[in-house]
Motif scaffolding. Structure first.
Motif, PDB file in Angstrom:
ATOM      1  N   GLU A 130       1.001  -1.367  -0.007  1.00 10.47           N
ATOM      2  CA  GLU A 130       0.179  -0.070  -0.193  1.00 10.47           C
ATOM      3  C   GLU A 130       0.982   1.358  -0.053  1.00 10.47           C
ATOM      4  N   THR A 131       2.088   1.205   0.581  1.00  6.24           N
ATOM      5  CA  THR A 131       3.035   2.347   0.626  1.00  6.24           C
ATOM      6  C   THR A 131       4.392   1.681  -0.028  1.00  6.24           C
ATOM      7  N   VAL A 132       4.781   2.493  -0.816  1.00  9.46           N
ATOM      8  CA  VAL A 132       6.211   2.218  -1.601  1.00  9.46           C
ATOM      9  C   VAL A 132       6.970   3.452  -1.528  1.00  9.46           C
ATOM     10  N   ILE A 133       8.075   3.291  -1.094  1.00 11.38           N
ATOM     11  CA  ILE A 133       9.029   4.257  -1.135  1.00 11.38           C
ATOM     12  C   ILE A 133      10.195   3.676  -2.334  1.00 11.38           C
ATOM     13  N   GLU A 134      10.080   4.789  -3.442  1.00 12.54           N
ATOM     14  CA  GLU A 134      11.190   4.123  -4.452  1.00 12.54           C
ATOM     15  C   GLU A 134      12.530   4.767  -4.206  1.00 12.54           C
ATOM     16  N   LEU A 135      13.591   4.115  -4.157  1.00 11.61           N
ATOM     17  CA  LEU A 135      14.961   4.523  -4.180  1.00 11.61           C
ATOM     18  C   LEU A 135      15.525   4.208  -5.612  1.00 11.61           C
ATOM     19  N   ARG A 136      15.659   5.458  -6.162  1.00  6.71           N
ATOM     20  CA  ARG A 136      16.367   5.066  -7.850  1.00  6.71           C
ATOM     21  C   ARG A 136      17.891   4.772  -7.591  1.00  6.71           C
ATOM     22  N   ALA A 137      18.116   3.725  -7.194  1.00  3.94           N
ATOM     23  CA  ALA A 137      19.454   3.233  -7.159  1.00  3.94           C
ATOM     24  C   ALA A 137      19.775   2.085  -7.833  1.00  3.94           C
ATOM     25  N   ALA A 138      20.875   2.138  -8.284  1.00  6.18           N
ATOM     26  CA  ALA A 138      21.334   0.973  -9.159  1.00  6.18           C
ATOM     27  C   ALA A 138      21.235  -0.328  -8.203  1.00  6.18           C
ATOM     28  N   VAL A 139      21.068  -1.419  -8.830  1.00  9.90           N
ATOM     29  CA  VAL A 139      20.834  -2.828  -8.193  1.00  9.90           C
ATOM     30  C   VAL A 139      21.677  -3.900  -8.951  1.00  9.90           C
ATOM     31  N   LYS A 140      22.031  -5.006  -8.256  1.00  9.40           N
ATOM     32  CA  LYS A 140      22.549  -5.872  -9.105  1.00  9.40           C
ATOM     33  C   LYS A 140      22.040  -6.081 -10.785  1.00  9.40           C
ATOM     34  N   ASP A 141      23.185  -6.113 -11.535  1.00 10.58           N
ATOM     35  CA  ASP A 141      22.894  -6.184 -12.921  1.00 10.58           C
ATOM     36  C   ASP A 141      21.954  -5.238 -13.524  1.00 10.58           C
ATOM     37  N   SER A 142      21.920  -4.081 -13.217  1.00 11.64           N
ATOM     38  CA  SER A 142      21.202  -3.067 -13.613  1.00 11.64           C
ATOM     39  C   SER A 142      21.704  -2.887 -14.906  1.00 11.64           C
ATOM     40  N   SER A 143      20.706  -2.774 -15.993  1.00 13.00           N
ATOM     41  CA  SER A 143      21.010  -2.445 -17.363  1.00 13.00           C
ATOM     42  C   SER A 143      20.359  -1.196 -17.967  1.00 13.00           C
ATOM     43  N   ASN A 144      19.997  -0.320 -16.590  1.00 14.19           N
ATOM     44  CA  ASN A 144      19.468   1.087 -17.110  1.00 14.19           C
ATOM     45  C   ASN A 144      20.589   1.989 -16.956  1.00 14.19           C
ATOM     46  N   PRO A 145      20.840   2.683 -17.776  1.00 15.49           N
ATOM     47  CA  PRO A 145      22.257   3.589 -17.919  1.00 15.49           C
ATOM     48  C   PRO A 145      21.809   4.845 -16.885  1.00 15.49           C
ATOM     49  N   GLU A 146      20.594   5.031 -16.499  1.00 14.24           N
ATOM     50  CA  GLU A 146      20.427   6.248 -15.286  1.00 14.24           C
ATOM     51  C   GLU A 146      20.687   5.643 -14.262  1.00 14.24           C
ATOM     52  N   LYS A 147      20.756   4.365 -13.958  1.00 18.26           N
ATOM     53  CA  LYS A 147      21.008   3.795 -12.667  1.00 18.26           C
ATOM     54  C   LYS A 147      22.337   3.021 -12.479  1.00 18.26           C
ATOM     55  N   THR A 148      23.452   3.809 -13.134  1.00 17.23           N
ATOM     56  CA  THR A 148      24.718   3.152 -12.673  1.00 17.23           C
ATOM     57  C   THR A 148      25.538   3.604 -11.425  1.00 17.23           C
ATOM     58  N   THR A 149      26.526   2.942 -11.297  1.00 16.99           N
ATOM     59  CA  THR A 149      27.047   3.163 -10.035  1.00 16.99           C
ATOM     60  C   THR A 149      28.617   2.500 -10.188  1.00 16.99           C
ATOM     61  N   ILE A 150      29.422   3.400  -9.390  1.00 14.66           N
ATOM     62  CA  ILE A 150      30.685   2.640  -9.265  1.00 14.66           C
ATOM     63  C   ILE A 150      31.092   1.564  -8.386  1.00 14.66           C
ATOM     64  N   GLN A 151      29.762   1.516  -7.564  1.00 18.49           N
ATOM     65  CA  GLN A 151      29.987   0.553  -6.460  1.00 18.49           C
ATOM     66  C   GLN A 151      29.315  -1.117  -6.949  1.00 18.49           C
ATOM     67  N   PRO A 152      29.772  -2.020  -6.296  1.00 17.16           N
ATOM     68  CA  PRO A 152      29.329  -3.388  -6.730  1.00 17.16           C
ATOM     69  C   PRO A 152      27.947  -3.718  -6.352  1.00 17.16           C
ATOM     70  N   MET A 153      27.236  -4.475  -7.275  1.00 18.48           N
ATOM     71  CA  MET A 153      26.104  -5.174  -6.914  1.00 18.48           C
ATOM     72  C   MET A 153      24.953  -4.070  -6.266  1.00 18.48           C
ATOM     73  N   GLY A 154      24.391  -4.384  -5.158  1.00 20.68           N
ATOM     74  CA  GLY A 154      23.324  -3.530  -4.624  1.00 20.68           C
ATOM     75  C   GLY A 154      23.806  -2.501  -3.685  1.00 20.68           C
ATOM     76  N   SER A 155      25.238  -2.285  -3.111  1.00 19.56           N
ATOM     77  CA  SER A 155      25.525  -1.588  -2.442  1.00 19.56           C
ATOM     78  C   SER A 155      24.858  -0.107  -2.390  1.00 19.56           C
ATOM     79  N   LEU A 156      24.823   0.696  -3.368  1.00 16.40           N
ATOM     80  CA  LEU A 156      24.129   1.875  -3.495  1.00 16.40           C
ATOM     81  C   LEU A 156      22.744   1.644  -2.989  1.00 16.40           C
ATOM     82  N   PHE A 157      21.919   0.705  -3.225  1.00 22.43           N
ATOM     83  CA  PHE A 157      20.593   0.433  -2.707  1.00 22.43           C
ATOM     84  C   PHE A 157      20.609   0.552  -1.314  1.00 22.43           C
ATOM     85  N   GLU A 158      21.490  -0.427  -1.041  1.00 22.29           N
ATOM     86  CA  GLU A 158      21.623  -0.954   0.590  1.00 22.29           C
ATOM     87  C   GLU A 158      22.013   0.402   1.385  1.00 22.29           C
TER      88      GLU A 158
END
Length: 191
Positions: A130-158
């Motif tokens: 019912e409630t969602v907070i969206e974090l526009r962070a890169a996750v593992k295997d992100s293919s979205n160029p807007e969600k790129t990160t220098i960090q490995p895997m899901g670090s930015l999300f975490e």
């Protein structure tokens, strides 16, 4: 004896901080406010996550406990059953972790509220929430160029998950008129 090679630690931390600032500036205050309301209205709060996201959710549960709320980590041996007046909060980057999606579906079938913090609000878990907070962070295997990160895997999300949840705690503290010294009274004392 080999000499240690120096690292560019400040360069890496500066880059990580820039990524965090970019990600956190995009979080909806309205969604965060909705989560605060749901937490304050719930009889019991349950948190769940897998892997490192699960560790961030456990840290959040600890702070909610310090605020005097009834909070439980799903899967722990002392976690009671979830009921109609309760809230399940799930942290999942993809929003598709099978075990967590199953928990969200079960919680909904029991009449409980579900909230999530995820990169993908259209995911299975996002749609069950019912409630969602969206974090526009890169996750593992992100293919979205807007969600790129220098960090490995899901670090930015975490990292973003922890900071958003700590900010939720600050908002609840303000609403309850409490401070860190009052919360310390709830701190573990058998250490």
């Amino acid at each position: 004896m080999t000499s240690a090679k120096s690292v560019n630690l400040s360069g890496y931390t500066d880059a990580v901080i820039r990524e965090l600032q970019h990600t956190l500036r995009q979080v909806s205050d309205e969604s965060a406010g909705q989560l605060v309301e749901r937490i304050l209205q719930a009889q019991k709060v349950f948190v769940a996550g897998a892997g490192r996201s699960g560790l961030m959710m456990k840290a959040f549960a600890m702070r909610l406990m310090h605020l005097g709320l009834q909070v439980y980590v799903v899967g722990e041996t002392v976690t009671p059953g979830l009921g109609r007046d309760d809230l399940l909060i799930i942290g999942s980057g993809s929003g598709e972790t099978k075990s967590l999606a199953g928990m969200a579906a079960k919680a909904r079938s029991l009449g409980a509220s579900v909230a999530s913090v995820t990169v993908n609000p259209k995911s299975t878990i996002g749609q069950l929430s019912e409630t969602v907070i969206e974090l526009r962070a890169a996750v593992k295997d992100s293919s979205n160029p807007e969600k790129t990160t220098i960090q490995p895997m899901g670090s930015l999300f975490e990292q973003s998950l922890l900071l958003v949840l700590d900010s939720i705690i600050l908002s609840i503290m303000e609403r309850k008129g409490t401070d860190g010294s009052t919360m310390f009274g709830q701190h573990a004392n058998l250490e």
